[in-house]
Design a protein around this motif. Structure first.
Motif: not given
Length: 206
Positions: A122-128, A152-156
């Protein structure tokens, strides 16, 4: 995408001449670089304004035609009016097909919806990063670079070293030893609080 733009030679210089030029629907511009002298040019404002809205216009080899003579160039700088939808000035750089160029190209993120961090956690992708500075020969310049988020998994976090680059293209930062983060998956507080509540409820039942 092949983009061709037209321009005319500009003979009058100075702020007053540039102001009159803009008033007539034109944009003052300049071409520089290579083994030729800088050339002042003028361009149609509306045509240029619409082309500037194309992503590829900012990260492609452009064909600039001045008085019938065509040459490959890169868009290097755009000056916009502070509050009007008006282009004030643009800079183009001539390129040598045998010399590497440095260029910022956009990143296109794909498969976010199927990544474990989004689908399962249930995460949201953050584009750095949304663009990356690359080095390559003009003929190898990509319009964009795809960033595959499928694994891509949560926390990675994905880094520059994780990107699959086109042949003979390298990222400037990575060459310098700086493996910058590109994207990560963030778990919203609402999801975390729901998980915590579920855990508490389970603990109470036990």
């Amino acid at each position: 995408m092949k983009i061709e733009i037209s321009a005319d030679k500009r003979t009058l210089q100075g702020k007053g001449a540039s102001r009159r030029l803009r008033g007539s629907g034109k944009v003052p511009a300049i071409i520089y670089g290579g083994d030729q002298a800088s050339q002042s040019i003028e361009m149609d404002h509306n045509d240029l304004f619409h082309k500037l809205r194309l992503e590829a216009f900012h990260a492609s080899i452009l064909t600039l035609s001045v008085a019938g003579k065509k040459e490959p160039v890169l868009l290097r700088d755009v000056q916009m009016h502070p509050f009007k939808k008006q282009v004030l000035h643009v800079d183009f750089q001539r390129i040598d097909k045998n010399k590497k160029i440095h260029m910022k190209v956009p990143l296109h993120f794909i498969n976010a919806e199927i990544s474990p961090g989004v689908k399962t956690s249930g995460g949201i992708v953050s584009h750095i990063l949304t663009e990356v500075d690359i080095s390559c020969l003009p003929s190898d310049l990509p319009e964009f670079i795809s960033v595959d988020l499928a694994e891509l998994t949560a926390g990675h976090t994905l880094h520059l070293s994780d990107l699959v680059l086109p042949k003979d293209v390298e990222t400037v930062a990575l060459v310098k030893g700086d493996d910058l983060p590109v994207a990560t998956i963030v778990i919203p507080r609402s999801v975390l609080s729901e998980e915590a509540s579920s855990e508490e409820a389970s603990a109470e039942k036990e």
